[in-house]
Design a protein around this motif. Sequence first.
Motif, PDB file in Angstrom:
ATOM      1  N   LYS A   1       0.830  -1.201   0.000  1.00 27.75           N
ATOM      2  CA  LYS A   1       0.000   0.000   0.000  1.00 27.75           C
ATOM      3  C   LYS A   1       0.871   1.260   0.000  1.00 27.75           C
ATOM      4  CE  LYS A   1      -3.574   0.252   2.685  1.00 27.75           C
ATOM      5  NZ  LYS A   1      -4.389   0.207   3.914  1.00 27.75           N
TER       6      LYS A   1
ATOM      7  N   ILE B   1       2.486   1.705  -3.517  1.00 28.38           N
ATOM      8  CA  ILE B   1       1.563   2.197  -4.536  1.00 28.38           C
ATOM      9  C   ILE B   1       1.211   3.664  -4.306  1.00 28.38           C
ATOM     10  CG2 ILE B   1      -0.749   1.951  -5.518  1.00 28.38           C
ATOM     11  CD1 ILE B   1      -0.505  -1.076  -4.927  1.00 28.38           C
ATOM     12  N   THR B   2       0.892   4.019  -3.073  1.00 29.28           N
ATOM     13  CA  THR B   2       0.511   5.409  -2.803  1.00 29.28           C
ATOM     14  C   THR B   2       1.670   6.362  -3.091  1.00 29.28           C
ATOM     15  OG1 THR B   2       1.038   5.128  -0.450  1.00 29.28           O
ATOM     16  CG2 THR B   2      -1.245   4.804  -1.099  1.00 29.28           C
ATOM     17  N   SER B   3       2.874   5.947  -2.726  1.00 30.01           N
ATOM     18  CA  SER B   3       4.047   6.784  -2.978  1.00 30.01           C
ATOM     19  C   SER B   3       4.296   6.950  -4.471  1.00 30.01           C
ATOM     20  CB  SER B   3       5.275   6.176  -2.295  1.00 30.01           C
ATOM     21  OG  SER B   3       6.426   6.930  -2.570  1.00 30.01           O
TER      22      SER B   3
ATOM     23  N   VAL C   1       2.112   6.580  -7.015  1.00 28.71           N
ATOM     24  CA  VAL C   1       1.047   7.352  -7.659  1.00 28.71           C
ATOM     25  C   VAL C   1       1.184   8.842  -7.342  1.00 28.71           C
ATOM     26  CG1 VAL C   1      -1.452   7.742  -7.739  1.00 28.71           C
ATOM     27  CG2 VAL C   1      -0.549   5.414  -7.774  1.00 28.71           C
ATOM     28  N   ALA C   2       1.621   9.154  -6.129  1.00 28.47           N
ATOM     29  CA  ALA C   2       1.837  10.556  -5.767  1.00 28.47           C
ATOM     30  C   ALA C   2       2.909  11.184  -6.648  1.00 28.47           C
ATOM     31  CB  ALA C   2       2.227  10.661  -4.302  1.00 28.47           C
TER      32      ALA C   2
ATOM     33  N   PRO D   1       1.379  10.340 -11.208  1.00 28.84           N
ATOM     34  CA  PRO D   1      -0.079  10.182 -11.241  1.00 28.84           C
ATOM     35  C   PRO D   1      -0.643   9.688 -12.566  1.00 28.84           C
ATOM     36  CG  PRO D   1       0.530  12.493 -11.314  1.00 28.84           C
ATOM     37  CD  PRO D   1       1.783  11.742 -11.000  1.00 28.84           C
TER      38      PRO D   1
ATOM     39  N   LEU E   1      -6.687  -0.635  -0.099  1.00 29.95           N
ATOM     40  CA  LEU E   1      -6.160   0.579  -0.708  1.00 29.95           C
ATOM     41  C   LEU E   1      -7.289   1.375  -1.341  1.00 29.95           C
ATOM     42  CD1 LEU E   1      -3.382   1.932  -1.281  1.00 29.95           C
ATOM     43  CD2 LEU E   1      -3.355   0.699  -3.450  1.00 29.95           C
TER      44      LEU E   1
ATOM     45  N   THR F   1      -8.483   6.018  -5.056  1.00 23.52           N
ATOM     46  CA  THR F   1      -7.657   7.152  -5.503  1.00 23.52           C
ATOM     47  C   THR F   1      -6.335   6.663  -6.065  1.00 23.52           C
ATOM     48  OG1 THR F   1      -8.609   8.532  -3.772  1.00 23.52           O
ATOM     49  CG2 THR F   1      -6.557   9.308  -4.764  1.00 23.52           C
ATOM     50  N   TYR F   2      -5.837   5.568  -5.511  1.00 20.64           N
ATOM     51  CA  TYR F   2      -4.545   5.019  -5.917  1.00 20.64           C
ATOM     52  C   TYR F   2      -4.688   3.798  -6.813  1.00 20.64           C
ATOM     53  CZ  TYR F   2      -3.200   8.115  -2.144  1.00 20.64           C
ATOM     54  OH  TYR F   2      -3.047   9.216  -1.352  1.00 20.64           O
ATOM     55  N   THR F   3      -5.714   3.006  -6.610  1.00 23.53           N
ATOM     56  CA  THR F   3      -5.849   1.801  -7.425  1.00 23.53           C
ATOM     57  C   THR F   3      -6.303   2.108  -8.846  1.00 23.53           C
ATOM     58  OG1 THR F   3      -8.121   1.416  -6.620  1.00 23.53           O
ATOM     59  CG2 THR F   3      -6.321   0.331  -5.434  1.00 23.53           C
TER      60      THR F   3
ATOM     61  N   ASN G   1      -4.716   3.650 -10.926  1.00 18.44           N
ATOM     62  CA  ASN G   1      -3.528   3.504 -11.767  1.00 18.44           C
ATOM     63  C   ASN G   1      -3.173   2.044 -12.036  1.00 18.44           C
ATOM     64  OD1 ASN G   1      -3.320   6.212 -10.373  1.00 18.44           O
ATOM     65  ND2 ASN G   1      -1.599   6.399 -11.791  1.00 18.44           N
TER      66      ASN G   1
END
Length: 231
Positions: free
Chosen positions: A94, A97-99, A101-102, A105, A136, A139-141, A143
Amino acid sequence: MYTSTLVTLGLATLGSAAPTWSSLFGRQNTCVTGNAVYIISARGSTQAVGEGSLSSVSSLIKQALPGSVSVGLSYPATLDNYESSENTGVVNLKKAITSYVASCPNSKIVLLGYSQGGQVIGDALGGASFSSEAPLASTYTKNMVAAVSFASPAHVAGKSYNTGTSKGSGIYKRASTATLDGYASRLDDICDSNDLFCDGGSSLTPHTQVVSKYSSAGANFAIAKAKAAKV
């Protein structure tokens, strides 16, 4: 018990170097464009740090989609304290992925997982098996264009996204698939019949051979999804 059985049968006895974040976050700012994908591979139990046997799958994807990058998820992947190891994998995936996508994007992500790593992928998307760790956020998935799971012990029979010959469920069958089912079009959950862990069977052979048997099929699924997806 799953862990003691694996040890007894000697499923994998590869090196157990301590995992670090460098293999993943050192390339975290490598934003991919077009049909290229950023591949995160969650290796199987006791496989050496890196992508493990999943490198055969990521290599096929990278050949077909130039500019793609693959990394191995940093997590213990141990048999001792399996539940803790697997949950750490969920938390770390998690974060990864969040890092990413940030930072990137507009980049596409592909997730690959084998055995314990397959359960990690399912738990990151659908909610943890061994803790209250939430799935998760979309917002992140958004991608994530494809997730390919090989022989996850959390496999559930009868799902539309299942492939392979299995008709049964895994020894850690997911209690609820409500959230995970939302990814049906992007998920390939591969399990063969009589697999000791994903099918509740009696043989280790289908489990150890699943990646080599389905590497092309898994890669082709991800490639097709990457080409069709818009992020």
